[in-house]
Write an enzyme that holds these catalytic residues in place. Structure first.
Site, PDB file in Angstrom:
ATOM      1  N   CYS A  70       0.845  -1.194   0.000  1.00  0.00           N
ATOM      2  CA  CYS A  70       0.000   0.000   0.000  1.00  0.00           C
ATOM      3  C   CYS A  70       0.887   1.253   0.000  1.00  0.00           C
ATOM      4  CB  CYS A  70      -0.877  -0.030   1.251  1.00  0.00           C
ATOM      5  SG  CYS A  70      -1.963   1.387   1.406  1.00  0.00           S
ATOM      6  N   CYS A 199      -0.326   3.871  -6.575  1.00  0.00           N
ATOM      7  CA  CYS A 199      -1.435   3.329  -5.784  1.00  0.00           C
ATOM      8  C   CYS A 199      -1.697   1.925  -6.304  1.00  0.00           C
ATOM      9  CB  CYS A 199      -2.684   4.194  -5.934  1.00  0.00           C
ATOM     10  SG  CYS A 199      -4.146   3.453  -5.171  1.00  0.00           S
TER      11      CYS A 199
HETATM   12  N1  DGL Z   1      -3.912   0.742  -1.367  1.00  0.00           N
HETATM   13  C1  DGL Z   1      -3.864   2.177  -1.358  1.00  0.00           C
HETATM   14  C2  DGL Z   1      -2.545   2.687  -1.973  1.00  0.00           C
HETATM   15  O1  DGL Z   1      -1.777   1.966  -2.608  1.00  0.00           O
HETATM   16  C3  DGL Z   1      -5.023   2.828  -2.038  1.00  0.00           C
HETATM   17  C4  DGL Z   1      -6.390   2.487  -1.555  1.00  0.00           C
HETATM   18  C5  DGL Z   1      -6.852   3.234  -0.320  1.00  0.00           C
HETATM   19  O2  DGL Z   1      -7.126   4.458  -0.396  1.00  0.00           O
HETATM   20  O3  DGL Z   1      -6.958   2.580   0.687  1.00  0.00           O
HETATM   21  O4  DGL Z   1      -2.259   3.855  -1.809  1.00  0.00           O
END
Ligand code: DGL
Length: 275
Positions: A70, A199
Site C-alpha cells: 500500500c 497506488c
Molecule cells: N492501497 C492504497 C494505496 O496503494 C489505495 C487504496 C486506499 O485508499 O486505501 O495507496
C-alpha cells in the site's frame, strides 16, 4: 515462512499476482484491511495505527518480512514502523517507494545513499499519481530528491479512482483518470519523461492512463518493479526465502464477500480467512 504483503484493501492483489508469478516457490501471506479501507483520505495517525496493527498481526502469523504494498501506508507509516523495530530483531518491513525510485534512476541503493545522484536524461520530469493522503504526505518527492537531486516530480491525486475501481465503474474510473492527467499535464511546462502509478489500485486503470498521457511519457508498472526488487532483496537475504509456494489471504472484512471481489484484482478466485 511466508512473506507478508499488506494493503489497505484488495488493490495489493495486483502486486501479489506479479510477485507470485515471479516467485512461484515463495510462500506469501496477504493481509487486506478491507474493513478500514480506503486509507487514501485518512489522517497520518490513523494510517499509522491501522498499519501497525496489521503488521503486528502478520508478525504473529509467522512473517519475518512484510512488504507494505500500500503506497498510502508506505508514505505515512513505513518510517515510523521501521524506527520502532529493534535492529537486533530479524523482522523487516519494506515499502514500495525506494524500488520505484531505483527503477526511475536505473541505480540500486542497498542502503541510504551517502551522496545524491542525478536523474538519467529522459527520466527527469516525472508525474506521480496517487491517493490524496499519499500526495499530501510529500513522501515520494522526499525520497526522490534524497536520491536524484535534479528530478522534478509533479504529484497529482485521483480522488475518486479507488472507489470507482472497487465498484467496477469503468466510466467513473476513466473520468477520474482523464481529469487527473489533464491537471498534471497542465502543471507540467514540458512533456513529462515518465509517469508512476503510486497506488495499488491504479494498475487496473493502466490503459486509461496510457491513453491520456503523451506517447513519449514512459508509464512505469509498480507490480513489475516491486517483484524485481523483492527478487533482488531475497538474493541478498536468503534467510527470508522458502520453497513451499503457499498462499494465505486474510481480510478484516467479510471473507466471502472479499473473496469474490478479489477476482477483479487477482484475475482468479481466492479464498480469504478472517484476520
Ligand atoms: N492501497 C492504497 C494505496 O496503494 C489505495 C487504496 C486506499 O485508499 O486505501 O495507496
Amino acid at each position: 515462512m511466508p512473506i507478508g504483503v499488506f494493503d489497505s484493501g484488495l488493490g495489493g492483489l495486483t502486486i501479489l499476482r506479479v510477485l507470485r508469478r515471479a516467485m512461484p516457490n515463495q510462500s506469501f501471506l496477504y493481509y487486506g484491511d478491507t474493513a478500514n479501507a480506503p486509507y487514501g483520505d485518512k489522517s497520518r495517525e490513523e494510517v499509522q495505527r491501522l498499519t501497525r496493527a496489521a503488521v503486528e498481526r502478520m508478525f504473529e502469523q509467522g512473517c519475518d518480512l512484510v512488504i507494505l504494498a500500500c503506497n498510502t501506508a508506505s508514505a505515512l507509516a513505513l518510517r515510523d514502523l521501521q524506527d520502532s523495530l529493534p535492529r537486533s530483531q530479524k523482522r523487516r518491513v519494506l515499502g514500495v517507494f525506494v524500488p520505484m525510485i531505483e527503477a526511475l534512476s536505473g541505480a540500486r541503493w542497498v542502503r541510504t545513499p551517502q551522496s545524491k545522484g542525478q536523474a538519467p536524461a529522459g527520466r527527469r520530469r516525472i508525474l506521480f499519481f496517487a491517493t490524496p493522503a499519499t500526495v499530501a504526505s510529500g513522501a515520494f518527492q522526499e525520497e526522490l530528491h534524497k536520491r536524484l537531486h535534479d528530478a522534478e516530480a509533479i504529484s497529482e491525486p485521483a480522488p475518486e479512482l479507488v472507489s470507482a475501481l472497487e465498484r467496477g465503474d469503468h466510466a467513473a474510473a476513466r473520468a477520474s483518470v482523464t481529469a487527473a492527467c489533464a491537471r498534471a499535464l497542465g502543471r507540467s511546462s514540458e512533456t513529462p519523461d515518465a509517469a508512476v502509478l503510486g497506488c495499488t489500485h491504479y494498475p487496473l486503470a493502466f490503459d486509461d492512463f496510457r491513453a491520456c498521457l503523451p506517447a513519449e511519457t514512459e508509464l512505469l508498472s509498480q507490480p513489475d518493479i516491486a517483484a524485481a526488487s523483492l527478487a533482488r532483496y531475497l538474493e541478498r537475504h536468503p534467510e527470508f526465502e522458502d520453497t513451499q509456494g503457499e498462499l494465505r489471504c486474510l481480510t478484516t472484512g467479510d471473507p466471502v464477500m472479499f473473496g469474490e471481489l478479489a477476482t477483479l484484482f487477482y484475475r482468479q478466485p481466492l479464498r480469504f480467512e478472517a484476520a
